[in-house]
Write a protein that holds these residues in place. Structure first.
Motif, PDB file in Angstrom:
ATOM      1  N   ARG A   1     -20.753  53.564 -12.498  1.00  0.00           N
ATOM      2  CA  ARG A   1     -20.270  53.449 -11.115  1.00  0.00           C
ATOM      3  C   ARG A   1     -18.760  53.630 -11.090  1.00  0.00           C
ATOM      4  O   ARG A   1     -18.051  53.020 -11.880  1.00  0.00           O
ATOM      5  N   VAL A   2     -18.283  54.475 -10.191  1.00  0.00           N
ATOM      6  CA  VAL A   2     -16.857  54.657  -9.981  1.00  0.00           C
ATOM      7  C   VAL A   2     -16.562  54.102  -8.588  1.00  0.00           C
ATOM      8  O   VAL A   2     -16.979  54.683  -7.584  1.00  0.00           O
ATOM      9  N   GLU A   3     -15.912  52.953  -8.548  1.00  0.00           N
ATOM     10  CA  GLU A   3     -15.590  52.318  -7.277  1.00  0.00           C
ATOM     11  C   GLU A   3     -14.449  53.070  -6.595  1.00  0.00           C
ATOM     12  O   GLU A   3     -13.407  53.303  -7.215  1.00  0.00           O
ATOM     13  N   LEU A   4     -14.646  53.473  -5.350  1.00  0.00           N
ATOM     14  CA  LEU A   4     -13.589  54.133  -4.597  1.00  0.00           C
ATOM     15  C   LEU A   4     -12.723  53.070  -3.936  1.00  0.00           C
ATOM     16  O   LEU A   4     -13.160  51.948  -3.708  1.00  0.00           O
ATOM     17  N   ARG A   5     -11.482  53.420  -3.628  1.00  0.00           N
ATOM     18  CA  ARG A   5     -10.563  52.449  -3.019  1.00  0.00           C
ATOM     19  C   ARG A   5     -10.248  52.860  -1.593  1.00  0.00           C
ATOM     20  O   ARG A   5     -10.027  54.046  -1.311  1.00  0.00           O
ATOM     21  N   PRO A   6     -10.251  51.892  -0.667  1.00  0.00           N
ATOM     22  CA  PRO A   6      -9.938  52.213   0.728  1.00  0.00           C
ATOM     23  C   PRO A   6      -8.425  52.343   0.925  1.00  0.00           C
ATOM     24  O   PRO A   6      -7.653  51.522   0.417  1.00  0.00           O
ATOM     25  N   GLU A   7      -8.025  53.397   1.630  1.00  0.00           N
ATOM     26  CA  GLU A   7      -6.613  53.584   1.944  1.00  0.00           C
ATOM     27  C   GLU A   7      -6.495  54.591   3.084  1.00  0.00           C
ATOM     28  O   GLU A   7      -7.123  55.653   3.039  1.00  0.00           O
ATOM     29  N   HIS A   8      -5.730  54.233   4.109  1.00  0.00           N
ATOM     30  CA  HIS A   8      -5.467  55.122   5.253  1.00  0.00           C
ATOM     31  C   HIS A   8      -6.754  55.600   5.933  1.00  0.00           C
ATOM     32  O   HIS A   8      -6.875  56.768   6.305  1.00  0.00           O
ATOM     33  N   GLY A   9      -7.749  54.722   6.070  1.00  0.00           N
ATOM     34  CA  GLY A   9      -8.986  55.071   6.766  1.00  0.00           C
ATOM     35  C   GLY A   9      -9.938  55.945   5.981  1.00  0.00           C
ATOM     36  O   GLY A   9     -10.876  56.497   6.544  1.00  0.00           O
ATOM     37  N   ALA A  10      -9.714  56.094   4.680  1.00  0.00           N
ATOM     38  CA  ALA A  10     -10.594  56.923   3.858  1.00  0.00           C
ATOM     39  C   ALA A  10     -10.865  56.210   2.537  1.00  0.00           C
ATOM     40  O   ALA A  10     -10.226  55.221   2.202  1.00  0.00           O
ATOM     41  N   TRP A  11     -11.821  56.735   1.781  1.00  0.00           N
ATOM     42  CA  TRP A  11     -12.199  56.175   0.487  1.00  0.00           C
ATOM     43  C   TRP A  11     -11.780  57.181  -0.582  1.00  0.00           C
ATOM     44  O   TRP A  11     -12.225  58.323  -0.604  1.00  0.00           O
ATOM     45  N   TRP A  12     -10.899  56.738  -1.477  1.00  0.00           N
ATOM     46  CA  TRP A  12     -10.270  57.600  -2.464  1.00  0.00           C
ATOM     47  C   TRP A  12     -10.747  57.267  -3.867  1.00  0.00           C
ATOM     48  O   TRP A  12     -11.129  56.138  -4.163  1.00  0.00           O
ATOM     49  N   ALA A  13     -10.644  58.272  -4.758  1.00  0.00           N
ATOM     50  CA  ALA A  13     -10.910  58.032  -6.163  1.00  0.00           C
ATOM     51  C   ALA A  13      -9.914  57.015  -6.701  1.00  0.00           C
ATOM     52  O   ALA A  13      -8.795  56.918  -6.188  1.00  0.00           O
ATOM     53  N   PRO A  14     -10.303  56.243  -7.713  1.00  0.00           N
ATOM     54  CA  PRO A  14      -9.369  55.254  -8.245  1.00  0.00           C
ATOM     55  C   PRO A  14      -8.143  55.931  -8.842  1.00  0.00           C
ATOM     56  O   PRO A  14      -8.207  57.075  -9.299  1.00  0.00           O
ATOM     57  N   THR A  15      -7.043  55.213  -8.837  1.00  0.00           N
ATOM     58  CA  THR A  15      -5.830  55.726  -9.448  1.00  0.00           C
ATOM     59  C   THR A  15      -6.008  55.739 -10.947  1.00  0.00           C
ATOM     60  O   THR A  15      -6.419  54.730 -11.530  1.00  0.00           O
ATOM     61  N   PRO A  16      -5.723  56.877 -11.593  1.00  0.00           N
ATOM     62  CA  PRO A  16      -5.897  56.905 -13.053  1.00  0.00           C
ATOM     63  C   PRO A  16      -4.906  55.980 -13.739  1.00  0.00           C
ATOM     64  O   PRO A  16      -3.798  55.773 -13.228  1.00  0.00           O
ATOM     65  N   PRO A  17      -5.301  55.420 -14.878  1.00  0.00           N
ATOM     66  CA  PRO A  17      -4.363  54.544 -15.584  1.00  0.00           C
ATOM     67  C   PRO A  17      -3.171  55.366 -16.085  1.00  0.00           C
ATOM     68  O   PRO A  17      -3.309  56.557 -16.359  1.00  0.00           O
ATOM     69  N   PRO A  18      -2.011  54.740 -16.206  1.00  0.00           N
ATOM     70  CA  PRO A  18      -0.842  55.479 -16.703  1.00  0.00           C
ATOM     71  C   PRO A  18      -1.056  55.935 -18.142  1.00  0.00           C
ATOM     72  O   PRO A  18      -1.680  55.236 -18.932  1.00  0.00           O
TER      73      PRO A  18
END
Length: 63
Positions: A44-61
């Protein structure tokens, strides 16, 4: 740069909206992408809510 075989999600919203369509109309609290491999395993890849949309998670640095 990721290997050609790596799954990379694009830097754009994968879904928009905050409610399910009618007649359900319930408020959405989480969205996930389920990836199934040929051996039947699931990730499971949890998407993150931001600006009214669901985005892919931020990749680790890197580093």
């Amino acid at each position: 740069m990721p290997d050609d075989d790596d799954l990379v999600l694009p830097p754009l919203p994968l879904a928009t909206g905050a409610r399910l369509p009618d007649p359900d109309g319930r408020r959405i609290t989480a969205v996930a992408l389920v990836v199934t491999t040929e051996d039947g395993a699931q990730t499971r890849v949890e998407l993150r809510p931001e600006h009214g949309a669901w985005w892919a998670p931020t990749p680790p640095p890197e580093g």
